[in-house]
Design an enzyme around this catalytic site. Structure first.
Site, short mmCIF file in Angstrom:
data_model
loop_
_atom_site.label_atom_id
_atom_site.label_comp_id
_atom_site.label_asym_id
_atom_site.label_seq_id
_atom_site.Cartn_x
_atom_site.Cartn_y
_atom_site.Cartn_z
N LYS A 198 -6.43 -0.69 -8.19
CA LYS A 198 -5.94 -1.13 -6.87
C LYS A 198 -6.22 -2.61 -6.63
CE LYS A 198 -7.94 1.26 -3.70
NZ LYS A 198 -8.69 0.37 -2.80
N ARG A 251 -20.77 -4.15 -10.22
CA ARG A 251 -21.01 -3.75 -8.83
C ARG A 251 -22.00 -2.59 -8.79
NH1 ARG A 251 -15.30 -2.89 -5.85
NH2 ARG A 251 -16.41 -1.11 -4.99
P1 AMP Z 1 -13.59 -0.66 -2.08
O1 AMP Z 1 -13.81 -2.03 -2.61
O2 AMP Z 1 -12.30 -0.52 -1.32
O3 AMP Z 1 -13.75 0.40 -3.15
O4 AMP Z 1 -14.75 -0.39 -0.99
C1 AMP Z 1 -16.11 -0.40 -1.37
C2 AMP Z 1 -16.94 0.42 -0.40
O5 AMP Z 1 -16.81 -0.10 0.93
C3 AMP Z 1 -16.54 1.89 -0.28
O6 AMP Z 1 -17.11 2.70 -1.29
C4 AMP Z 1 -17.06 2.23 1.11
O7 AMP Z 1 -18.47 2.41 1.10
C5 AMP Z 1 -16.78 0.95 1.89
N1 AMP Z 1 -15.44 0.96 2.53
C6 AMP Z 1 -14.38 0.15 2.25
N2 AMP Z 1 -13.32 0.42 3.02
C7 AMP Z 1 -13.71 1.44 3.83
C8 AMP Z 1 -13.07 2.21 4.84
N3 AMP Z 1 -11.79 1.99 5.17
N4 AMP Z 1 -13.78 3.19 5.45
C9 AMP Z 1 -15.06 3.44 5.13
N5 AMP Z 1 -15.73 2.77 4.18
C10 AMP Z 1 -15.07 1.78 3.52
#
Ligand code: AMP
Length: 212
Positions: free
Chosen positions: A13, A158
């Site tokens: 993504k 990460r």
């Molecule tokens: P990502 O980079 O989109 O995988 O986001 C990393 C982390 O941020 C996720 O594992 C969640 O802990 C938090 N996070 C990001 N976007 C959201 C969202 N829309 N709702 C809740 N937690 C989020």
């Protein structure tokens, strides 16, 4: 053009988001990047969410809807956006639909990238991420870039890409985020894309569904 990009962690993504943003001049609204930046800055939001991100859990919907509202309102009215990482739950999907109605904005496509779980665990275990700009590369086990090809910062793994956290993030995705996608699909055009294959192949498939 306004696009929502959906897909499990590790489906590519972030890479596809960077591609689309560069190719189409869209504003990139990534809730994950916003939260990680807040953690690094050590501000109030960052202190609230740091341990949640570490565990691969979801930040509470109410807090996220504030974060999202601010981020979308910051996009100039004449510019399209790419939303990446939101919505992650059914209530977030409902709240996004309401927010966009209030802003009188539509969504041209919900692009849903699909990749089998086994491939995701294998991919994330080898993933490098730039902590400064979010650039992602393969090769954590060796062979990956030491420095970010985009901004020059040192690349790293990460914390939430550890295998046990990855499994938790996948479980959370199936239980919470799949229903969010169903809600969006009732309202906006859903465009599923097979996310296996090279990033270039997936980009071509994404471009094809967007041209539809
Ligand atoms: P990502 O980079 O989109 O995988 O986001 C990393 C982390 O941020 C996720 O594992 C969640 O802990 C938090 N996070 C990001 N976007 C959201 C969202 N829309 N709702 C809740 N937690 C989020």
């Amino acid at each position: 053009m306004n696009v929502i990009l959906m897909g499990p962690p590790g489906c590519g993504k972030g890479t596809q988001a960077n591609e689309l943003v560069a190719a189409r001049g869209l504003a990139h609204v990534s809730t994950g990047n916003i939260l990680r930046a807040a953690v690094r800055a050590g501000n109030e939001l960052g202190r609230k969410v740091a341990s949640i991100l570490d565990a691969g859990e979801l930040v509470p919907d109410e807090l996220m809807s504030e974060v999202l509202r601010e981020a979308l309102e910051a996009v100039p009215a004449d510019r399209g956006w790419l939303l990446d990482g939101y919505p992650r739950t059914a209530p977030q999907a409902e709240s996004l639909i309401g927010l966009l109605e209030g802003l009188d904005q539509g969504v041209d496509a919900v692009v849903s990238i699909r990749v089998p779980d086994e491939e995701i665990v294998a991919r994330l275990a080898g993933r490098l991420t730039c902590p400064a700009c979010g650039f992602v590369a393969a090769g954590a086990g060796g062979g990956g870039p030491a420095e970010c090809p985009r901004c020059g910062h040192e690349m790293g793994v990460r914390d939430d890409d550890r295998p046990e956290t990855v499994r938790n993030r996948l479980r959370v995705f199936r239980e919470k985020t799949a229903p969010a996608e169903e809600i969006l699909a009732r309202r906006y055009p859903l465009k599923p894309v097979d996310g296996t294959g090279s990033p270039e192949e997936v980009s071509r498939k994404v471009a094809l569904v967007l041209a539809d």
